[in-house]
Design a protein around this motif. Sequence first.
Motif, PDB file in Angstrom:
ATOM      1  N   TRP A  72     -32.838  41.134  52.894  1.00 52.86           N
ATOM      2  CA  TRP A  72     -32.507  39.837  52.304  1.00 52.86           C
ATOM      3  C   TRP A  72     -31.440  39.137  53.140  1.00 52.86           C
ATOM      4  CZ3 TRP A  72     -34.414  37.070  48.194  1.00 52.86           C
ATOM      5  CH2 TRP A  72     -35.360  37.711  47.388  1.00 52.86           C
ATOM      6  N   TYR A  73     -31.550  37.802  53.191  1.00 56.30           N
ATOM      7  CA  TYR A  73     -30.592  36.985  53.933  1.00 56.30           C
ATOM      8  C   TYR A  73     -30.201  35.781  53.067  1.00 56.30           C
ATOM      9  CZ  TYR A  73     -32.485  39.679  57.843  1.00 56.30           C
ATOM     10  OH  TYR A  73     -32.899  40.698  58.670  1.00 56.30           O
ATOM     11  N   VAL A  97     -29.802  29.238  50.027  1.00 57.08           N
ATOM     12  CA  VAL A  97     -31.214  29.532  50.313  1.00 57.08           C
ATOM     13  C   VAL A  97     -31.339  31.003  50.699  1.00 57.08           C
ATOM     14  CG1 VAL A  97     -33.185  29.019  51.791  1.00 57.08           C
ATOM     15  CG2 VAL A  97     -31.671  27.167  51.039  1.00 57.08           C
ATOM     16  N   TYR A  98     -32.158  31.738  49.956  1.00 58.16           N
ATOM     17  CA  TYR A  98     -32.387  33.159  50.212  1.00 58.16           C
ATOM     18  C   TYR A  98     -33.710  33.339  50.953  1.00 58.16           C
ATOM     19  CZ  TYR A  98     -28.521  34.535  47.186  1.00 58.16           C
ATOM     20  OH  TYR A  98     -27.274  34.724  46.654  1.00 58.16           O
ATOM     21  N   GLU A  99     -33.698  34.265  51.916  1.00 53.91           N
ATOM     22  CA  GLU A  99     -34.920  34.613  52.647  1.00 53.91           C
ATOM     23  C   GLU A  99     -35.140  36.111  52.517  1.00 53.91           C
ATOM     24  OE1 GLU A  99     -36.997  33.584  56.886  1.00 53.91           O
ATOM     25  OE2 GLU A  99     -34.900  34.245  56.950  1.00 53.91           O
ATOM     26  N   CYS A 100     -36.350  36.484  52.150  1.00 57.64           N
ATOM     27  CA  CYS A 100     -36.737  37.887  52.023  1.00 57.64           C
ATOM     28  C   CYS A 100     -37.732  38.208  53.134  1.00 57.64           C
ATOM     29  CB  CYS A 100     -37.350  38.151  50.659  1.00 57.64           C
ATOM     30  SG  CYS A 100     -37.896  39.849  50.402  1.00 57.64           S
ATOM     31  N   VAL A 101     -37.466  39.284  53.888  1.00 54.52           N
ATOM     32  CA  VAL A 101     -38.317  39.671  55.017  1.00 54.52           C
ATOM     33  C   VAL A 101     -38.814  41.097  54.786  1.00 54.52           C
ATOM     34  CG1 VAL A 101     -38.490  39.970  57.509  1.00 54.52           C
ATOM     35  CG2 VAL A 101     -37.001  38.190  56.562  1.00 54.52           C
ATOM     36  N   ARG A 160     -42.449  36.920  55.269  1.00 51.54           N
ATOM     37  CA  ARG A 160     -41.217  36.448  54.637  1.00 51.54           C
ATOM     38  C   ARG A 160     -41.500  35.318  53.662  1.00 51.54           C
ATOM     39  NH1 ARG A 160     -37.528  35.345  59.286  1.00 51.54           N
ATOM     40  NH2 ARG A 160     -38.717  37.064  60.214  1.00 51.54           N
ATOM     41  N   THR A 185     -38.973  32.255  51.188  1.00 51.52           N
ATOM     42  CA  THR A 185     -37.638  31.719  50.904  1.00 51.52           C
ATOM     43  C   THR A 185     -37.608  31.165  49.477  1.00 51.52           C
ATOM     44  OG1 THR A 185     -38.187  29.541  51.800  1.00 51.52           O
ATOM     45  CG2 THR A 185     -37.169  31.139  53.308  1.00 51.52           C
ATOM     46  N   ARG A 214     -34.499  29.184  46.538  1.00 50.71           N
ATOM     47  CA  ARG A 214     -33.160  28.622  46.390  1.00 50.71           C
ATOM     48  C   ARG A 214     -32.548  29.070  45.067  1.00 50.71           C
ATOM     49  NH1 ARG A 214     -30.094  25.040  48.848  1.00 50.71           N
ATOM     50  NH2 ARG A 214     -28.397  24.083  47.667  1.00 50.71           N
TER      51      ARG A 214
END
Length: 279
Positions: free
Chosen positions: A74-75, A111-115, A124, A126, A128
């Motif tokens: 997660w980012y 904003v979250y990004e899941c990879v 991935r 994204t 919010r």
Amino acid sequence: MVRLAAPLADHGAASRGKHHSGADERGTGEGSAIQEKCYLPRFLQIPSDLTVEEGRFCRIDFKVGGLPSPDVSWYLDGKAIRPDDYHKMLVCEKGVHSFIIEIVTVHHAGVYECVARNRAGESRFTMRLDVIAQELLRPPAFTQRMQNSRALEGDAVRMECKVDASPPPRLFWKKDKDMLRVDPNRMSLYQDGSGRQCLLIERLTKADAGWYTLSAINEAGMSTCNARLDIGTRATQAMKTAPPGSKTLKLLSSLSHLAPPAAEPPVRHTAPLYESEEL
């Protein structure tokens, strides 16, 4: 002897070459088998954008497939998130994953990004996360309350108040104990950006009398404001008009040519004169 050694040397090189060739064939076969069993990660269920109040618990569920099972990262706004006391990453049954924030703060907004990654590649998505700060969250409070009113049948009346809240509240009007049925022909509801609320009722009737209550509700709480409306009846005409041909009208007509006595001035009535059939 020299002649015999040469053929033996050639035979050994061929054997080694054959063995090496066999190893290449086995390697190729194993590579093909591995390639067949690898599948790119694919998200089967992704969450939508969220809005959470500060201090609340937040859980984000998603589902991902792939072979071998992918690793998930997660980012937040491009920066990697590591599991700690505030962030937890769980793997449930059937490929369902959960990203948990124990106590949400304003710093978690963004904003979250899941990879998801495995040997076959990565996928991935994204989303919010918006956070409502505690200082911005206020329960409804009436800064101006409705006043009791009195009006007459046929008149109009305005019932006004002002409510302050964040976020803006939902409003519910009641008359006595029931939800107010707004008659569009006589009633109108108004509000503005400052929180002022107004109920306008025209052509009042006796049925409009009663208690009026406005309830304001948002995520932080609820508040109510009420007032009484009384409706009066208009006064009837004080002087009755004698019908044509009545005895009273004839008597007044016969006396109209007589002058009052000179010693007494004309009588001046200070109160309304009510005529009666008994004259």
